[in-house]
Design a protein around this motif. Structure first.
Motif, PDB file in Angstrom:
ATOM      1  N   VAL A  86       0.712  -1.122  -0.273  1.00 17.59           N
ATOM      2  CA  VAL A  86       0.054   0.432  -0.154  1.00 17.59           C
ATOM      3  C   VAL A  86       0.889   1.125   0.242  1.00 17.59           C
ATOM      4  O   VAL A  86       0.303   2.023  -0.478  1.00 17.59           O
ATOM      5  N   GLU A  87       1.881   1.082   0.905  1.00 15.63           N
ATOM      6  CA  GLU A  87       2.824   2.502   0.777  1.00 15.63           C
ATOM      7  C   GLU A  87       3.478   2.496  -0.855  1.00 15.63           C
ATOM      8  O   GLU A  87       3.992   3.896  -0.734  1.00 15.63           O
ATOM      9  N   ARG A  88       4.121   1.371  -0.943  1.00 15.75           N
ATOM     10  CA  ARG A  88       5.236   1.658  -2.230  1.00 15.75           C
ATOM     11  C   ARG A  88       3.871   2.475  -3.277  1.00 15.75           C
ATOM     12  O   ARG A  88       3.922   3.480  -4.180  1.00 15.75           O
ATOM     13  N   ASN A  89       2.863   1.934  -3.482  1.00 18.35           N
ATOM     14  CA  ASN A  89       1.703   2.931  -4.492  1.00 18.35           C
ATOM     15  C   ASN A  89       0.681   3.221  -4.239  1.00 18.35           C
ATOM     16  O   ASN A  89       0.267   4.234  -5.408  1.00 18.35           O
ATOM     17  N   ARG A  90       0.899   3.660  -2.820  1.00 15.22           N
ATOM     18  CA  ARG A  90       0.192   5.092  -2.306  1.00 15.22           C
ATOM     19  C   ARG A  90       1.136   6.714  -3.304  1.00 15.22           C
ATOM     20  O   ARG A  90       0.860   7.697  -3.403  1.00 15.22           O
ATOM     21  N   ALA A  91       2.689   6.099  -2.491  1.00 12.54           N
ATOM     22  CA  ALA A  91       4.023   7.488  -3.492  1.00 12.54           C
ATOM     23  C   ALA A  91       3.424   7.762  -4.843  1.00 12.54           C
ATOM     24  O   ALA A  91       3.717   8.349  -5.102  1.00 12.54           O
ATOM     25  N   LEU A  92       3.450   6.151  -5.609  1.00 11.11           N
ATOM     26  CA  LEU A  92       3.211   6.811  -7.279  1.00 11.11           C
ATOM     27  C   LEU A  92       2.199   7.164  -7.201  1.00 11.11           C
ATOM     28  O   LEU A  92       2.065   8.147  -7.703  1.00 11.11           O
ATOM     29  N   TRP A  93       0.509   6.731  -6.512  1.00 12.23           N
ATOM     30  CA  TRP A  93      -0.370   7.641  -6.744  1.00 12.23           C
ATOM     31  C   TRP A  93      -0.198   8.914  -6.461  1.00 12.23           C
ATOM     32  O   TRP A  93      -1.131  10.124  -6.788  1.00 12.23           O
ATOM     33  N   GLN A  94       0.513   9.007  -5.200  1.00 11.25           N
ATOM     34  CA  GLN A  94       0.895  10.178  -5.379  1.00 11.25           C
ATOM     35  C   GLN A  94       1.649  11.746  -6.037  1.00 11.25           C
ATOM     36  O   GLN A  94       1.018  12.916  -6.043  1.00 11.25           O
ATOM     37  N   GLN A  95       2.787  10.441  -6.830  1.00 16.05           N
ATOM     38  CA  GLN A  95       3.693  11.425  -7.596  1.00 16.05           C
ATOM     39  C   GLN A  95       2.548  12.142  -9.135  1.00 16.05           C
ATOM     40  O   GLN A  95       2.726  13.083  -9.506  1.00 16.05           O
ATOM     41  N   LYS A  96       1.469  10.792  -9.561  1.00 20.04           N
ATOM     42  CA  LYS A  96       0.491  11.363 -10.536  1.00 20.04           C
ATOM     43  C   LYS A  96      -0.356  12.199 -10.382  1.00 20.04           C
ATOM     44  O   LYS A  96      -0.602  12.608 -11.537  1.00 20.04           O
TER      45      LYS A  96
END
Length: 125
Positions: A86-96
């Protein structure tokens, strides 16, 4: 319900049910017998057994026998893996989302506030 194939999917599938989440919350306080785990739920013993089987298959709990009691214990390692995902993907989604905000700001010059939505101020008369 068909069991998911990979370990991370099994964890998320186990966490998808509120009864199973309730069982995990109880086990976060320490090991408990099957009877203790079933007390707060108004469901049958076979239904509790099914929930425990899903939790055990996902690796979130471990069941053992002590004398005549079946004792369940929380195993946090699978939760750690889910949290990391979840944390890895949260960072990716936030960047987008940040990039989208930048693009929207560039498209509307003079409107630095992306929450403005292009509204024009009302004249005060």
């Amino acid at each position: 319900m068909k069991q998911a194939g990979d370990p991370l999917s099994r964890v998320f599938q186990a966490l998808a049910d509120p009864t199973r989440r309730g069982i995990l919350e109880r086990l976060s306080a320490g090991p408990a017998t099957v009877g203790e785990l079933s007390e707060p739920f108004d469901i049958s013993a076979p239904a509790i057994s099914q929930h425990l089987r899903v939790l055990e298959t996902s690796g979130l709990i471990e069941r053992s026998t002590r004398a005549q009691w079946r004792v369940c214990t929380l195993r946090p390692e699978p939760l750690d893996a889910a949290t990391a995902w979840v944390e890895r993907n949260r960072a990716l989604w936030q960047q987008k989302f940040d990039r989208l905000d930048d693009v929207l700001t560039d498209i509307r010059p003079g409107h630095a506030d992306p929450t403005d939505r292009g509204r024009t101020p009302r004249s005060k008369e």
